[in-house]
Design a protein around this motif. Structure first.
Motif, PDB file in Angstrom:
ATOM      1  N   ARG A  39       0.453   0.990   3.364  1.00  0.00           N
ATOM      2  CA  ARG A  39       0.041   0.312   4.602  1.00  0.00           C
ATOM      3  C   ARG A  39       1.206   0.162   5.593  1.00  0.00           C
ATOM      4  O   ARG A  39       1.021  -0.406   6.665  1.00  0.00           O
ATOM      5  N   ALA A  40       2.378   0.648   5.260  1.00  0.00           N
ATOM      6  CA  ALA A  40       3.491   0.557   6.222  1.00  0.00           C
ATOM      7  C   ALA A  40       3.144   1.380   7.459  1.00  0.00           C
ATOM      8  O   ALA A  40       2.813   2.549   7.351  1.00  0.00           O
ATOM      9  N   GLY A  41       3.195   0.745   8.613  1.00  0.00           N
ATOM     10  CA  GLY A  41       2.866   1.454   9.852  1.00  0.00           C
ATOM     11  C   GLY A  41       1.396   1.363  10.200  1.00  0.00           C
ATOM     12  O   GLY A  41       0.929   1.968  11.148  1.00  0.00           O
ATOM     13  N   GLU A  90       2.973  -5.207   8.527  1.00  0.00           N
ATOM     14  CA  GLU A  90       2.230  -5.280   7.269  1.00  0.00           C
ATOM     15  C   GLU A  90       3.095  -5.833   6.140  1.00  0.00           C
ATOM     16  O   GLU A  90       2.648  -5.924   4.995  1.00  0.00           O
ATOM     17  N   GLU A  91       4.342  -6.166   6.442  1.00  0.00           N
ATOM     18  CA  GLU A  91       5.273  -6.744   5.472  1.00  0.00           C
ATOM     19  C   GLU A  91       5.409  -5.877   4.219  1.00  0.00           C
ATOM     20  O   GLU A  91       5.168  -6.328   3.099  1.00  0.00           O
ATOM     21  N   VAL A  92       5.779  -4.649   4.435  1.00  0.00           N
ATOM     22  CA  VAL A  92       5.999  -3.715   3.334  1.00  0.00           C
ATOM     23  C   VAL A  92       7.505  -3.610   3.094  1.00  0.00           C
ATOM     24  O   VAL A  92       8.285  -3.426   4.034  1.00  0.00           O
ATOM     25  N   THR A  93       7.893  -3.715   1.818  1.00  0.00           N
ATOM     26  CA  THR A  93       9.318  -3.758   1.497  1.00  0.00           C
ATOM     27  C   THR A  93       9.895  -2.361   1.261  1.00  0.00           C
ATOM     28  O   THR A  93       9.166  -1.407   1.013  1.00  0.00           O
ATOM     29  N   LEU A  94      11.220  -2.327   1.297  1.00  0.00           N
ATOM     30  CA  LEU A  94      11.929  -1.085   0.989  1.00  0.00           C
ATOM     31  C   LEU A  94      11.549  -0.595  -0.410  1.00  0.00           C
ATOM     32  O   LEU A  94      11.300   0.594  -0.611  1.00  0.00           O
ATOM     33  N   GLY A  95      11.473  -1.522  -1.375  1.00  0.00           N
ATOM     34  CA  GLY A  95      11.132  -1.151  -2.749  1.00  0.00           C
ATOM     35  C   GLY A  95       9.775  -0.464  -2.833  1.00  0.00           C
ATOM     36  O   GLY A  95       9.628   0.563  -3.494  1.00  0.00           O
ATOM     37  N   GLY A 110      -0.144  -1.624  10.689  1.00  0.00           N
ATOM     38  CA  GLY A 110      -0.388  -2.934  11.293  1.00  0.00           C
ATOM     39  C   GLY A 110      -0.606  -2.870  12.789  1.00  0.00           C
ATOM     40  O   GLY A 110      -0.842  -1.803  13.356  1.00  0.00           O
ATOM     41  N   LEU A 111      -0.461  -4.021  13.401  1.00  0.00           N
ATOM     42  CA  LEU A 111      -0.774  -4.190  14.817  1.00  0.00           C
ATOM     43  C   LEU A 111       0.010  -3.219  15.709  1.00  0.00           C
ATOM     44  O   LEU A 111      -0.511  -2.698  16.676  1.00  0.00           O
ATOM     45  N   CYS A 112       1.268  -2.971  15.387  1.00  0.00           N
ATOM     46  CA  CYS A 112       2.068  -2.136  16.288  1.00  0.00           C
ATOM     47  C   CYS A 112       1.904  -0.656  15.990  1.00  0.00           C
ATOM     48  O   CYS A 112       2.434   0.184  16.701  1.00  0.00           O
ATOM     49  N   GLN A 113       1.164  -0.343  14.932  1.00  0.00           N
ATOM     50  CA  GLN A 113       0.850   1.047  14.601  1.00  0.00           C
ATOM     51  C   GLN A 113       2.088   1.905  14.331  1.00  0.00           C
ATOM     52  O   GLN A 113       2.172   3.058  14.753  1.00  0.00           O
ATOM     53  N   GLY A 114       3.035   1.286  13.645  1.00  0.00           N
ATOM     54  CA  GLY A 114       4.196   2.056  13.194  1.00  0.00           C
ATOM     55  C   GLY A 114       5.231   2.327  14.252  1.00  0.00           C
ATOM     56  O   GLY A 114       6.167   3.095  14.046  1.00  0.00           O
ATOM     57  N   ARG A 115       5.065   1.685  15.405  1.00  0.00           N
ATOM     58  CA  ARG A 115       6.000   1.949  16.486  1.00  0.00           C
ATOM     59  C   ARG A 115       7.426   1.529  16.116  1.00  0.00           C
ATOM     60  O   ARG A 115       8.385   2.155  16.518  1.00  0.00           O
ATOM     61  N   SER A 116       7.535   0.439  15.344  1.00  0.00           N
ATOM     62  CA  SER A 116       8.871  -0.041  14.998  1.00  0.00           C
ATOM     63  C   SER A 116       9.429   0.617  13.735  1.00  0.00           C
ATOM     64  O   SER A 116      10.631   0.720  13.585  1.00  0.00           O
ATOM     65  N   CYS A 117       8.550   1.047  12.805  1.00  0.00           N
ATOM     66  CA  CYS A 117       9.068   1.442  11.505  1.00  0.00           C
ATOM     67  C   CYS A 117       8.957   2.924  11.166  1.00  0.00           C
ATOM     68  O   CYS A 117       9.589   3.380  10.220  1.00  0.00           O
ATOM     69  N   VAL A 163       5.527  11.842   0.517  1.00  0.00           N
ATOM     70  CA  VAL A 163       6.796  12.230   1.123  1.00  0.00           C
ATOM     71  C   VAL A 163       6.710  12.573   2.619  1.00  0.00           C
ATOM     72  O   VAL A 163       7.562  13.268   3.150  1.00  0.00           O
ATOM     73  N   THR A 164       5.662  12.083   3.293  1.00  0.00           N
ATOM     74  CA  THR A 164       5.682  12.123   4.758  1.00  0.00           C
ATOM     75  C   THR A 164       5.386  10.703   5.243  1.00  0.00           C
ATOM     76  O   THR A 164       4.909   9.862   4.465  1.00  0.00           O
ATOM     77  N   VAL A 165       5.676  10.450   6.517  1.00  0.00           N
ATOM     78  CA  VAL A 165       5.417   9.122   7.055  1.00  0.00           C
ATOM     79  C   VAL A 165       3.937   8.771   6.904  1.00  0.00           C
ATOM     80  O   VAL A 165       3.575   7.651   6.558  1.00  0.00           O
ATOM     81  N   LYS A 166       3.079   9.763   7.146  1.00  0.00           N
ATOM     82  CA  LYS A 166       1.631   9.529   7.021  1.00  0.00           C
ATOM     83  C   LYS A 166       1.238   9.197   5.583  1.00  0.00           C
ATOM     84  O   LYS A 166       0.415   8.317   5.347  1.00  0.00           O
ATOM     85  N   ASP A 167       1.806   9.923   4.625  1.00  0.00           N
ATOM     86  CA  ASP A 167       1.498   9.659   3.213  1.00  0.00           C
ATOM     87  C   ASP A 167       1.948   8.259   2.804  1.00  0.00           C
ATOM     88  O   ASP A 167       1.221   7.532   2.121  1.00  0.00           O
ATOM     89  N   VAL A 168       3.158   7.897   3.211  1.00  0.00           N
ATOM     90  CA  VAL A 168       3.684   6.576   2.862  1.00  0.00           C
ATOM     91  C   VAL A 168       2.804   5.486   3.464  1.00  0.00           C
ATOM     92  O   VAL A 168       2.533   4.455   2.851  1.00  0.00           O
ATOM     93  N   LYS A 169       2.323   5.758   4.675  1.00  0.00           N
ATOM     94  CA  LYS A 169       1.437   4.809   5.348  1.00  0.00           C
ATOM     95  C   LYS A 169       0.160   4.612   4.524  1.00  0.00           C
ATOM     96  O   LYS A 169      -0.263   3.493   4.259  1.00  0.00           O
TER      97      LYS A 169
END
Lengths: 103, 100, 367
Positions: free
Chosen positions: B42-44, B16-21, B46-53, B32-38
Motif C-alpha cells: 500500500r505504499a504510495g 499509508e504509514e508503510v515502514t522501510l522494513g 494513500g491520499l498523495c498517490q505516491g507523490r512523496s515516496c 521489484v518495481t514501484v508499482k509492485d511494492v505499492k
C-alpha cells in the motif's frame, strides 16, 4: 505570534482584514485570504492531524498542496489540504484524527 | 539512506504509514518495481498517490536489486493525477456559456 | 457536456507556464492558462532574491518583481486565466479534463497543450522525519515569503545546493536562526554568491554530514547529525545533537511528470535534471505533436531557464497553428534559444546544457 511583521526586502507587513476561525473549538484570528496552514502556524499551532495507524502528529511538509500531509477536517469535510485552502470567516477547523469523519 | 537494520521501523510512505522494513521485505519477496511494492504494501496508495515516496521507493529497490531507476519507476499514471472528490469528477460544468 | 475549445491550453502558471502563455498570446493564439492554486505565478513570487544571467534575462531583478511584470503582460494580452483549476488528465492528446473550484469537471479541447507542471521536492528519510517541524525547504520559503509566517525559530537546513543556501538566507532575513547547513557530499553545492552570504552571516556548514535522526515530543526539538565517510556510510561515534525546532529538506527536485506521462509522452531518464522527463526537441515539443512542455517538468533547472523555455514552447505551439509567419518564428526562436544557451553556460550551466542536449538527441533518434 509567528508573523513576520518587518522584512528587509518585503517591507512591513501590510494591514489586512482579519477573520475569525474556530480551531478545535477555540477562536483564532487569521488574515483574510491567507491559507489555513499559515493562519494556524502564525497562531502557534503546528500539529494538524494524527495519523491512522500510529496516531502520530503531522504538520505541513510540502506546503504547496502536493503531499497531503497537512489535511484537516474543515467545515465538516475531512482531508482538506490546509496549505492551499484559504481561510473564511467563521470557518470551523478540526485536527483530523485518522482518516477523519464527514460531519 | 540510514542504516537498514536499525531503521526498519522508519516510515517511508507518509500517507499509508508503510515502514522501510515492510518495503524491504516486499522487495525480498520479489516485488521489484514501484508499482509492485505499492500493490504489496500500500505504499504510495494513500491520499498523495505516491507523490512523496515513489522516488524514495525506487531508490530503495534500485539499491537492493541493482536494477536501474528507469526499470523500477512507473512510466504510466492513472487519472486523476490530482486528489479529487468523486463528486467533482462526476459534476460537469457543461452549460457554462460565459467561457465560450 | 458542452465541450469548450481553445487554441492553446497552458497547464501551470509558474515562470514557464506564464511565459508560454504570454508568448503564445503575443503570437496571436487564443490562450487559456490554468493553475491549481488560488494565485497565479507558481513558485515565482516566493523568489525574493535577485536572479542571475545577462541583462536580457533581467538579471539582478528579484523574482517577485519579474512576476509582477509578467502578470501585467498577461493582462495586457488578455490571456484567459482559470485559477483553482486542477488539470487531472489529458485524453486523445487534445482534451484536458479539469476540475474547477474542487466542484465541477470541465473538458477543454485544445489544439495544442503546453504542460508546465513544475517539480516536487525530494525527500530524505531518517527516523523522525515525519514529525511536525520537518518540512521541505520550499514549504518554509512559502511560509516566510508569501504568508509572512515563521515556521520555526531555529532551523537546520539539509542540503547546500542553491535552494538550501537561498532559503537559509531568506530564513535569516525573516528573523529565524539557521543553526547549521548539512551537506552529505564532501563539497558544497550552491552558487558561490549565495553560499558566501550565508557563511558571512555566521551559519556553520557541515559537509560529509547528514541527519541521523530528528527527535522531539510531538514536534522537532533536536536533530542528531552524523559524519559520513567517503563511501557515504555513517561514521559510528561521530554523532552530535543540534537544538532546532525546524528541519528543512533541500535535497533536490523531481519533475512533476504525471500529466505528461499519463497523456502518453515518451520518457527519458536524465539524472542530472531530476530523473525521468518527457523527451522533447529544441522547440519544446514532446513526443506527441500536440503537446509541448516547459520548465522544471522538462528537466529541473532554474526559474530563469524555465521562463525562456516557456517562451520557446509558447512560440512554437502558436507557430504550429499558423498564427505567425515562418520568418517571424525563426527570428524570435533564434533569439530565445540564444538566451537559453547563455543561461546554460559556465561551470554549473554546462552540465545542464549537456543533459538537455542528450534529451534532444534522443528525441531525434527514436521518434
Amino acid at each position: 505570534m509567528n508573523r513576520i511583521t518587518d522584512h528587509p526586502i518585503l517591507g512591513p507587513l501590510e494591514e489586512a482584514e482579519m477573520v475569525d476561525i474556530i480551531v478545535d473549538g477555540q477562536v483564532m484570528q487569521a488574515r483574510k485570504g491567507e491559507m489555513i496552514a499559515a493562519a494556524l502556524m502564525a497562531n502557534g499551532k503546528n500539529t494538524f492531524r494524527k495519523t491512522v495507524k500510529r496516531e502520530e502528529p503531522r504538520g505541513i511538509y510540502c506546503g504547496i498542496g502536493r503531499c497531503t500531509d497537512c489535511v484537516m477536517t474543515v467545515n465538516g469535510i475531512p482531508n482538506v489540504r490546509t496549505c492551499v485552502t484559504e481561510v473564511e470567516e467563521g470557518m470551523v477547523i478540526q485536527t483530523q484524527i485518522g482518516s477523519g469523519e464527514w460531519q | 539512506m540510514s542504516d537498514e537494520n536499525e531503521n526498519r521501523d522508519m516510515l517511508i510512505c507518509r500517507c499509508e504509514e508503510v515502514t522501510l522494513g515492510e518495503i524491504l521485505d516486499a522487495i525480498d519477496e520479489g516485488f521489484v518495481t514501484v508499482k509492485d511494492v505499492k500493490r504489496a504494501t500500500r505504499a504510495g496508495m494513500g491520499l498523495c498517490q505516491g507523490r512523496s515516496c515513489s522516488r524514495t521507493i525506487a531508490r530503495i529497490i534500485s539499491e537492493r536489486t541493482g536494477k536501474s531507476l528507469e526499470e523500477v519507476l512507473p512510466k504510466s499514471y492513472r487519472y486523476p493525477v490530482r486528489p479529487e472528490k468523486m463528486g467533482a469528477a462526476l459534476s460537469r460544468e457543461g452549460e457554462d456559456e460565459s467561457n465560450n | 457536456m458542452k465541450r469548450l475549445k481553445r487554441d492553446i491550453v497552458v497547464i501551470g502558471s509558474g515562470p514557464a507556464g506564464l511565459c508560454a502563455a504570454i508568448e503564445a498570446a503575443r503570437s496571436g493564439a487564443a490562450v487559456l492558462l490554468v493553475d491549481e492554486n488560488a494565485k497565479i505565478g507558481g513558485q515565482l513570487f516566493k523568489q525574493i532574491h535577485k536572479f542571475f544571467g545577462s541583462a536580457d534575462h533581467r538579471a539582478g531583478v528579484r523574482g517577485i518583481d519579474i512576476g509582477e511584470q509578467l502578470l501585467r503582460q498577461a493582462e495586457e494580452l488578455a490571456v484567459e486565466v482559470w485559477l483553482n483549476c486542477e488539470a487531472c488528465g489529458i485524453f486523445d492528446e487534445k482534451t484536458v479534463w479539469m476540475v474547477r473550484d474542487k466542484e465541477h469537471s470541465v473538458a477543454v479541447e485544445a489544439q495544442r497543450i503546453i504542460i508546465a507542471t513544475g517539480a516536487v521536492e525530494n525527500s530524505i528519510n531518517f527516523p523522525g522525519w515525519t514529525l511536525p517541524g520537518v518540512m521541505g525547504a520550499g514549504a518554509a520559503q512559502t511560509m516566510i515569503n508569501i504568508h509572512r509566517v515563521l515556521p520555526g525559530h531555529r532551523v537546520l537546513m539539509v542540503g547546500s545546493g542553491n535552494v538550501g543556501v537561498i532559503v537559509s538566507y531568506q530564513l535569516l532575513q525573516a528573523g529565524a536562526t539557521v543553526a547549521a547547513i548539512v551537506e552529505a557530499a564532501p563539497n558544497l553545492g550552491g552558487y558561490g554568491v549565495h553560499t558566501a552570504k550565508v557563511r558571512r552571516a555566521g551559519v556553520p556548514f557541515y559537509t560529509s554530514h547528514t541527519v541521523k535522526e530528528a527527535r522531539g515530543n510531538g514536534h522537532v526539538e533536536r536533530a542528531v547529525l552524523v559524519k559520513l565517510d567517503s563511501q557515504w556510510n555513517q561514521v559510528p561515534g561521530s554523532e552530535f545533537e543540534v537544538e532546532v525546532d525546524t528541519i528543512c529538506i533541500a535535497t533536490g527536485l523531481t519533475p512533476a511528470v504525471e500529466l505528461a506521462f499519463g497523456s502518453g509522452c515518451r520518457p527519458f531518464n536524465s539524472p542530472p535534471l531530476g530523473g525521468l522527463v518527457p523527451v522533447h526537441d529544441r522547440m519544446m515539443k514532446s513526443s506527441i505533436d500536440s503537446i509541448y512542455i516547459a520548465g522544471d517538468v522538462s528537466g529541473v533547472e532554474e526559474a530563469s531557464t524555465a521562463m525562456e523555455e516557456g517562451r520557446i514552447a509558447g512560440l512554437s505551439a502558436a507557430h504550429s497553428l499558423g498564427t505567425i509567419t515562418d520568418q517571424m518564428f525563426a527570428e524570435r526562436l533564434e533569439q530565445l534559444q540564444h538566451n537559453v544557451d547563455a543561461l546554460r553556460s559556465g561551470m554549473f550551466g554546462q552540465k545542464r546544457r549537456e543533459a538537455k542536449d542528450a534529451i534532444v538527441r534522443s528525441y531525434g533518434v527514436e521518434r
